[in-house]
Design a protein around this motif. Sequence first.
Motif, PDB file in Angstrom:
ATOM      1  N   SER A 274       4.862 -16.677   1.739  1.00  0.00           N
ATOM      2  CA  SER A 274       5.204 -15.301   1.388  1.00  0.00           C
ATOM      3  C   SER A 274       6.649 -15.239   0.909  1.00  0.00           C
ATOM      4  N   SER A 275       6.887 -14.386  -0.067  1.00  0.00           N
ATOM      5  CA  SER A 275       8.244 -14.236  -0.596  1.00  0.00           C
ATOM      6  C   SER A 275       9.080 -13.258   0.223  1.00  0.00           C
ATOM      7  N   ILE A 276       8.449 -12.547   1.161  1.00  0.00           N
ATOM      8  CA  ILE A 276       9.188 -11.535   1.943  1.00  0.00           C
ATOM      9  C   ILE A 276       8.887 -11.691   3.425  1.00  0.00           C
ATOM     10  N   SER A 277       8.790 -12.907   3.878  1.00  0.00           N
ATOM     11  CA  SER A 277       8.319 -13.159   5.237  1.00  0.00           C
ATOM     12  C   SER A 277       9.243 -12.589   6.312  1.00  0.00           C
ATOM     13  N   SER A 278      10.553 -12.507   6.049  1.00  0.00           N
ATOM     14  CA  SER A 278      11.510 -12.155   7.107  1.00  0.00           C
ATOM     15  C   SER A 278      11.327 -10.744   7.655  1.00  0.00           C
ATOM     16  N   ASN A 279      11.037  -9.761   6.801  1.00  0.00           N
ATOM     17  CA  ASN A 279      10.859  -8.393   7.315  1.00  0.00           C
ATOM     18  C   ASN A 279       9.621  -7.730   6.716  1.00  0.00           C
ATOM     19  N   ALA A 280       8.594  -8.538   6.481  1.00  0.00           N
ATOM     20  CA  ALA A 280       7.392  -8.041   5.821  1.00  0.00           C
ATOM     21  C   ALA A 280       6.673  -6.969   6.640  1.00  0.00           C
ATOM     22  N   VAL A 281       6.569  -7.164   7.960  1.00  0.00           N
ATOM     23  CA  VAL A 281       5.793  -6.216   8.771  1.00  0.00           C
ATOM     24  C   VAL A 281       6.452  -4.834   8.840  1.00  0.00           C
ATOM     25  N   PRO A 282       7.753  -4.711   9.188  1.00  0.00           N
ATOM     26  CA  PRO A 282       8.333  -3.361   9.184  1.00  0.00           C
ATOM     27  C   PRO A 282       8.358  -2.731   7.789  1.00  0.00           C
ATOM     28  N   SER A 283       8.535  -3.559   6.754  1.00  0.00           N
ATOM     29  CA  SER A 283       8.495  -3.029   5.383  1.00  0.00           C
ATOM     30  C   SER A 283       7.119  -2.464   5.077  1.00  0.00           C
ATOM     31  N   GLY A 284       6.081  -3.250   5.394  1.00  0.00           N
ATOM     32  CA  GLY A 284       4.728  -2.789   5.141  1.00  0.00           C
ATOM     33  C   GLY A 284       4.368  -1.563   5.965  1.00  0.00           C
ATOM     34  N   ALA A 285       4.864  -1.502   7.194  1.00  0.00           N
ATOM     35  CA  ALA A 285       4.603  -0.335   8.039  1.00  0.00           C
ATOM     36  C   ALA A 285       5.255   0.911   7.457  1.00  0.00           C
ATOM     37  N   GLY A 286       6.469   0.761   6.932  1.00  0.00           N
ATOM     38  CA  GLY A 286       7.147   1.878   6.285  1.00  0.00           C
ATOM     39  C   GLY A 286       6.391   2.353   5.057  1.00  0.00           C
ATOM     40  N   ILE A 287       5.887   1.401   4.252  1.00  0.00           N
ATOM     41  CA  ILE A 287       5.101   1.742   3.067  1.00  0.00           C
ATOM     42  C   ILE A 287       3.804   2.443   3.463  1.00  0.00           C
ATOM     43  N   TYR A 288       3.161   1.924   4.491  1.00  0.00           N
ATOM     44  CA  TYR A 288       1.894   2.493   4.976  1.00  0.00           C
ATOM     45  C   TYR A 288       2.072   3.959   5.374  1.00  0.00           C
ATOM     46  N   ALA A 289       3.129   4.235   6.127  1.00  0.00           N
ATOM     47  CA  ALA A 289       3.395   5.612   6.552  1.00  0.00           C
ATOM     48  C   ALA A 289       3.773   6.488   5.359  1.00  0.00           C
ATOM     49  N   MET A 290       4.571   5.940   4.452  1.00  0.00           N
ATOM     50  CA  MET A 290       5.006   6.704   3.284  1.00  0.00           C
ATOM     51  C   MET A 290       3.825   7.123   2.416  1.00  0.00           C
ATOM     52  N   ILE A 291       2.916   6.193   2.139  1.00  0.00           N
ATOM     53  CA  ILE A 291       1.760   6.511   1.305  1.00  0.00           C
ATOM     54  C   ILE A 291       0.868   7.542   1.983  1.00  0.00           C
ATOM     55  N   HIS A 292       0.636   7.387   3.282  1.00  0.00           N
ATOM     56  CA  HIS A 292      -0.189   8.358   4.005  1.00  0.00           C
ATOM     57  C   HIS A 292       0.465   9.738   4.009  1.00  0.00           C
ATOM     58  N   TRP A 293       1.783   9.780   4.186  1.00  0.00           N
ATOM     59  CA  TRP A 293       2.487  11.063   4.185  1.00  0.00           C
ATOM     60  C   TRP A 293       2.363  11.729   2.818  1.00  0.00           C
ATOM     61  N   LEU A 294       2.563  10.967   1.746  1.00  0.00           N
ATOM     62  CA  LEU A 294       2.462  11.521   0.393  1.00  0.00           C
ATOM     63  C   LEU A 294       1.047  11.993   0.088  1.00  0.00           C
ATOM     64  N   GLU A 295       0.052  11.232   0.521  1.00  0.00           N
ATOM     65  CA  GLU A 295      -1.341  11.651   0.304  1.00  0.00           C
ATOM     66  C   GLU A 295      -1.613  12.983   0.996  1.00  0.00           C
ATOM     67  N   LYS A 296      -1.136  13.098   2.220  1.00  0.00           N
ATOM     68  CA  LYS A 296      -1.336  14.355   2.967  1.00  0.00           C
ATOM     69  C   LYS A 296      -0.621  15.509   2.280  1.00  0.00           C
ATOM     70  N   LYS A 297       0.602  15.262   1.815  1.00  0.00           N
ATOM     71  CA  LYS A 297       1.367  16.298   1.121  1.00  0.00           C
ATOM     72  C   LYS A 297       0.666  16.734  -0.151  1.00  0.00           C
ATOM     73  N   CYS A 298       0.136  15.752  -0.896  1.00  0.00           N
ATOM     74  CA  CYS A 298      -0.542  16.071  -2.160  1.00  0.00           C
ATOM     75  C   CYS A 298      -1.830  16.860  -1.928  1.00  0.00           C
ATOM     76  N   SER A 299      -2.487  16.603  -0.817  1.00  0.00           N
ATOM     77  CA  SER A 299      -3.737  17.313  -0.529  1.00  0.00           C
ATOM     78  C   SER A 299      -3.481  18.787  -0.221  1.00  0.00           C
ATOM     79  N   GLU A 300      -2.241  19.113   0.089  1.00  0.00           N
ATOM     80  CA  GLU A 300      -1.890  20.498   0.442  1.00  0.00           C
ATOM     81  C   GLU A 300      -1.399  21.284  -0.771  1.00  0.00           C
ATOM     82  N   ILE A 301      -1.225  20.607  -1.897  1.00  0.00           N
ATOM     83  CA  ILE A 301      -0.679  21.275  -3.091  1.00  0.00           C
ATOM     84  C   ILE A 301      -1.781  22.112  -3.772  1.00  0.00           C
TER      85      ILE A 301
END
Length: 383
Positions: free
Chosen positions: A356-383
């Motif tokens: 992996s090219s991002i092995s050092s902090n891949a899990v917290p990075s991916g967790a942040g992305i996961y939450a961000m995408i879910h938050w944006l999806e929820k926000k968009c569903s309310e528009i």
Amino acid sequence: MLVLKPEGTRKKNANTLLHILLKEDGISRVELSRMTSLTKTTVSAIIKGFKDSGIVEESNQVSTGNIGKSPIPLHIRADAVYTIGVHLSRERIETLLMDAQMNIITYNRGEDYEKFGLEGVINSLFININKIREYAKKKKINIGAIGIGIPGPLDAQTGVVKKPPKFKGWKNVPLRSIVQKEYGVPVWIENDANVCALAEKWLGSGRNIHNFINILLNEGIGAGVIINDELYQGTYDFVGEIGHFLCYEQGKFQYLEDIAGADVLLRWANSQGLSVKSLKSIAELLQQDNQIANSIVKKIATWIGSAIVNAIHMIGPQTVFIGGKMVVLGEPLIQPIRKIVSRYLFGEQAVNIQFSSISSNAVPSGAGIYAMIHWLEKKCSEI
């Protein structure tokens, strides 16, 4: 046949446009209409809703050399939402702060747990999340969501961690509700290997690869699976549990992670008289061409390689990425894996095996992305 109501259709279209905007930064309304076959009026109405909600912004017009008005590039706003990404591992907590353009603003690596048990780990979790919150407060940043990557099995829908192997005292823990109650923001949890795969897809070498497996080699061994650019999760939350592939060793069936996990490697090395406390120490012995270390790592790599062959035959990926603690072992680990895969792969498949090219902090990075995408999806569903 499922018939979507008008509001359902709008939500579906909004979600489609959101994901394209996340993947194709700088795309225009005209290009969005062309890619989705939605009318320009529909696209413009949804984008207006995105702009009014603070999700999307426009760049200044860029001249194309053509007569008439130039297309206006669109971007997800960096400040649309800020998320905390967490890696809740068997050793420590790692946390980071991320904006909606997936830029990492600050990172924190917690101390090893003093008390390894539910109460001690949760306490450490709060301490390390609070460090990020304190930083954000100083910078006048509002946290919109928290994402947590943790070893499975778990129920991502209910936010309950079931009973992770090698994780003392954890059984049916309602982690999402615990953290949500503490901080009052939406919380999403997901298997650590899954969010690791998301990080590889969005930030690493998997950006332009449509189908890949991302393997996390720690005390537990897991894999995140990307199929057609999307995280594959299956009916239950057991997709990618490569660490529970069965291996026949010493006259009985055993799980892969019980004979090839990072903790097993260290125990085995010490039983052979190497007196090592970390994988880094083993890596140093490998650099010195220590024959015992080489033999042990080769054996571990052989088991991992055989599991990868089985996974490839089931999924058919273009690439297999290897991340986690064991990447510190370097070539002595990956070369035997490649050899096994090359020797036993069925048919004329060309599957690349790489770290992996991002092995050092891949899990917290991916967790942040996961939450961000879910938050944006929820926000968009309310528009």
